[in-house]
Design a protein around this motif. Structure first.
Motif, PDB file in Angstrom:
ATOM      1  N   ASP A  78      -0.102   1.327 -16.645  1.00 45.49           N
ATOM      2  CA  ASP A  78       1.169   0.592 -16.592  1.00 45.49           C
ATOM      3  C   ASP A  78       2.205   1.188 -15.648  1.00 45.49           C
ATOM      4  O   ASP A  78       3.282   0.626 -15.491  1.00 45.49           O
ATOM      5  CB  ASP A  78       1.774   0.496 -18.000  1.00 45.49           C
ATOM      6  CG  ASP A  78       0.922  -0.350 -18.935  1.00 45.49           C
ATOM      7  OD1 ASP A  78       0.015  -1.051 -18.441  1.00 45.49           O
ATOM      8  OD2 ASP A  78       1.160  -0.298 -20.152  1.00 45.49           O
TER       9      ASP A  78
ATOM     10  N   LEU B 258       4.162   1.734 -12.405  1.00 44.50           N
ATOM     11  CA  LEU B 258       4.354   0.887 -11.224  1.00 44.50           C
ATOM     12  C   LEU B 258       5.200   1.604 -10.175  1.00 44.50           C
ATOM     13  O   LEU B 258       5.995   2.487 -10.486  1.00 44.50           O
ATOM     14  CB  LEU B 258       5.048  -0.418 -11.621  1.00 44.50           C
ATOM     15  CG  LEU B 258       4.329  -1.304 -12.632  1.00 44.50           C
ATOM     16  CD1 LEU B 258       5.218  -2.478 -13.013  1.00 44.50           C
ATOM     17  CD2 LEU B 258       2.996  -1.786 -12.094  1.00 44.50           C
ATOM     18  N   THR B 259       5.055   1.171  -8.914  1.00 42.37           N
ATOM     19  CA  THR B 259       5.897   1.667  -7.827  1.00 42.37           C
ATOM     20  C   THR B 259       7.209   0.885  -7.835  1.00 42.37           C
ATOM     21  O   THR B 259       7.388  -0.056  -8.612  1.00 42.37           O
ATOM     22  CB  THR B 259       5.209   1.484  -6.466  1.00 42.37           C
ATOM     23  OG1 THR B 259       5.062   0.077  -6.217  1.00 42.37           O
ATOM     24  CG2 THR B 259       3.858   2.169  -6.422  1.00 42.37           C
ATOM     25  N   HIS B 260       8.111   1.235  -6.927  1.00 43.61           N
ATOM     26  CA  HIS B 260       9.377   0.489  -6.808  1.00 43.61           C
ATOM     27  C   HIS B 260       9.118  -0.945  -6.371  1.00 43.61           C
ATOM     28  O   HIS B 260       9.929  -1.827  -6.622  1.00 43.61           O
ATOM     29  CB  HIS B 260      10.322   1.179  -5.828  1.00 43.61           C
ATOM     30  CG  HIS B 260      10.821   2.493  -6.332  1.00 43.61           C
ATOM     31  ND1 HIS B 260      11.680   2.612  -7.399  1.00 43.61           N
ATOM     32  CD2 HIS B 260      10.568   3.763  -5.928  1.00 43.61           C
ATOM     33  CE1 HIS B 260      11.941   3.885  -7.624  1.00 43.61           C
ATOM     34  NE2 HIS B 260      11.286   4.615  -6.748  1.00 43.61           N
TER      35      HIS B 260
ATOM     36  N   ASN C 290       6.780  -2.817  -7.549  1.00 43.58           N
ATOM     37  CA  ASN C 290       6.034  -3.437  -8.656  1.00 43.58           C
ATOM     38  C   ASN C 290       4.531  -3.532  -8.400  1.00 43.58           C
ATOM     39  O   ASN C 290       3.892  -4.481  -8.814  1.00 43.58           O
ATOM     40  CB  ASN C 290       6.613  -4.803  -9.020  1.00 43.58           C
ATOM     41  CG  ASN C 290       7.932  -4.675  -9.729  1.00 43.58           C
ATOM     42  OD1 ASN C 290       8.167  -3.699 -10.440  1.00 43.58           O
ATOM     43  ND2 ASN C 290       8.810  -5.642  -9.536  1.00 43.58           N
ATOM     44  N   ARG C 291       3.989  -2.562  -7.714  1.00 37.58           N
ATOM     45  CA  ARG C 291       2.537  -2.452  -7.553  1.00 37.58           C
ATOM     46  C   ARG C 291       2.067  -1.315  -8.444  1.00 37.58           C
ATOM     47  O   ARG C 291       2.841  -0.425  -8.797  1.00 37.58           O
ATOM     48  CB  ARG C 291       2.167  -2.148  -6.106  1.00 37.58           C
ATOM     49  CG  ARG C 291       2.463  -3.271  -5.157  1.00 37.58           C
ATOM     50  CD  ARG C 291       1.962  -2.928  -3.788  1.00 37.58           C
ATOM     51  NE  ARG C 291       2.140  -4.037  -2.889  1.00 37.58           N
ATOM     52  CZ  ARG C 291       1.710  -4.052  -1.651  1.00 37.58           C
ATOM     53  NH1 ARG C 291       1.080  -2.995  -1.158  1.00 37.58           N
ATOM     54  NH2 ARG C 291       1.886  -5.096  -0.892  1.00 37.58           N
TER      55      ARG C 291
ATOM     56  N   LYS D 175       0.888   2.089  -9.408  1.00 40.50           N
ATOM     57  CA  LYS D 175       1.072   3.365  -8.727  1.00 40.50           C
ATOM     58  C   LYS D 175      -0.206   4.190  -8.699  1.00 40.50           C
ATOM     59  O   LYS D 175      -0.549   4.789  -7.706  1.00 40.50           O
ATOM     60  CB  LYS D 175       2.182   4.166  -9.406  1.00 40.50           C
ATOM     61  CG  LYS D 175       2.409   5.521  -8.740  1.00 40.50           C
ATOM     62  CD  LYS D 175       3.618   6.196  -9.321  1.00 40.50           C
ATOM     63  CE  LYS D 175       3.981   7.436  -8.550  1.00 40.50           C
ATOM     64  NZ  LYS D 175       4.475   7.172  -7.210  1.00 40.50           N
TER      65      LYS D 175
END
Length: 109
Positions: free
Chosen positions: A98, A100-102, A104-105, A107
């Motif tokens: 769960d 995520l990157t900034h 929304n992918r 991580k």
């Protein structure tokens, strides 16, 4: 006589290869149980070798440095790196899946 010697040779080679695989797996398991000091504001001990496991995980990635950096962050936070070079993310639980990157992918590789 030659078929017996061929069989003996193949048997010995098989035994040798199995012992090498076993010793390699033992070495990886021994590395996984060595604590590592995590740098940064949340200093704590990690029970897995994030550097070694992430190097294996990202070894075949098209951008290994980016992958290793993201994997290291995920490993330090979740204390887990999935086996293999791709997939198996669910084996580390929701912490790993769960994140995520900034943008929304996902991580974690």
């Amino acid at each position: 006589m030659s078929s017996t010697s061929n069989f003996l040779f193949l048997f010995l080679v098989t035994i040798f290869l199995l012992s090498q695989v076993s010793s390699f797996e033992d070495a990886i398991e021994a590395q996984a149980h060595q604590p590592q000091v995590v740098k940064g504001p949340n200093r704590r001990l990690s029970s897995v070798d994030c550097g070694g496991l992430c190097a294996v995980r990202c070894g075949k990635h098209s951008r290994p440095n980016v992958c290793t950096r993201a994997c290291g962050t995920c490993c330090q936070r979740c204390n887990c790196v999935p086996p293999g070079t791709h997939g198996n993310r669910e084996m580390c639980g929701t912490c790993y899946t769960d994140m995520l990157t900034h943008g929304n992918r996902f991580k974690c590789p």
